[in-house]
Design an enzyme around this catalytic site. Sequence first.
Site, PDB file in Angstrom:
ATOM      1  N   HIS A 378      17.488 -15.927  -9.253  1.00 24.97           N
ATOM      2  CA  HIS A 378      18.377 -17.048  -8.936  1.00 24.97           C
ATOM      3  C   HIS A 378      17.582 -18.324  -9.177  1.00 24.97           C
ATOM      4  CE1 HIS A 378      21.674 -19.064  -6.989  1.00 24.97           C
ATOM      5  NE2 HIS A 378      20.991 -19.421  -5.910  1.00 24.97           N
ATOM      6  N   ASN A 404      21.097 -25.376  -2.945  1.00 28.63           N
ATOM      7  CA  ASN A 404      21.663 -24.173  -3.541  1.00 28.63           C
ATOM      8  C   ASN A 404      22.962 -24.525  -4.268  1.00 28.63           C
ATOM      9  OD1 ASN A 404      21.881 -21.487  -4.213  1.00 28.63           O
ATOM     10  ND2 ASN A 404      22.085 -20.727  -2.127  1.00 28.63           N
TER      11      ASN A 404
END
Length: 445
Positions: A378, A404
């Site tokens: 990620h 995020n």
Amino acid sequence: MLLTKRHLPLLCLLLAPSLAWAVGFQGIPGNYCRYRRPSECCTDRYDDCSVPIQGTLCYCDEFCINKDDPTGHDDCCPDYREVCLGIVSPPDALQRPQADQPPQGCEREGVKVPHLGTHKFNCNQCTCDGTELVCNEDECLLEEELIRQVNLSPTHSTWRASNYTKFWGRTLRDSLLLRTGAQSPSFVMHPIHLQPYASLMPREFDARKKPEWKNLISGIYDQGWCAASWAFSSLAVFQDRLGIMTRGARRLSMEQLVGCAGNDNSCTAGEQIDKVWNYFRRVGVVPENCLPYESGWSGKTQECRVPRGDTSKLRCQRPDLYKSEPAYRISTDEDDIKWEIMTNGPVQAMMRVSRELFMYASGVYICAHQVKGLEHLHTVRLVGWGEEVQKWGQPPTKYWLVANSWGEDWGEKGYFRIRRGTNECGIESYILAVRPRSAGFRYGY
């Protein structure tokens, strides 16, 4: 013998295996004649005095009784004798055998599911087969017991877990696949070592609060169910630094990156992060109003609408292409990373993600040691750092402040803090940054 429509119910029953124990409708539960309109019962013979039952018809007129067979082997509705003749309790011989009674249904977690009915328990669809639930056996992303264990575990004392509506009911496999999306670079990029002035770096720093950068740092995005963290973190870092350089905030097209910089299935397979930076350098990205984001909500990669940088088909004013210089990698040294953020703007970081991060609610996250195969790569954006004061006289916990791409309704308004200086989840092992090009060079290489 001439068959009429009055004979069809008996013929269907004779051929139906499920009713082979007897010819007739006696013993089948339900209200038939009782709810018939305009009248419950009919005198003499009246073919339209009927009610649907099990794919055929039963009757509520006097002709339905087979006088030659008093056991009830006729085409009368099950409640005809009670409603029309006043016989309240039929003889036991006319009752359907107990073994042939319809199943009562299933129950789980206080939820009743009728026979052949379906219900979704968390991420698994279940069907009631008699009295037994037959369910899929997928591993779910979130479990109430797992959340409880995290919050009670002393090894997770620095952060809290919570349930999220948008993640509940999702499988672990699909969530790790579609909510991350980064792949390792296609070539080795050697890091550069900076010469930071440690004495000038504060204990806490937040790029959003630096006076010179006020209103220039990007907010929180939501990539949706598209494996495109590689695009979201890259674009956010680029437009942060573009805004810092030009002294004006920019919102660029995420959809162009997903549709053009990645492959045809990048929404389900992710992409190598060096490819997106190469796309910034060679092609550039148009403003967001020219091409709003769609892929994360449609669940599939949209067709590239800026082929080879051709903006002629876009319906917007001034579809300029904003480009960058080649991306560069920062060393894993903590002070080097901090210095780069403080002087030039947020940076991109690659990390391993397990199911625990999905349930993060607050505090300083510490990476769990997951079984191989239950993690995905990620990419996120580091925007600052700080220290969290601990209870009982324990030393403060150092952390990175991370943006995020799971929306503002996750974590600390879209951000999370992760322990700094220990390379949690590999977050300090691959740090990338970039410098935007000035407008005069946006079509060059």
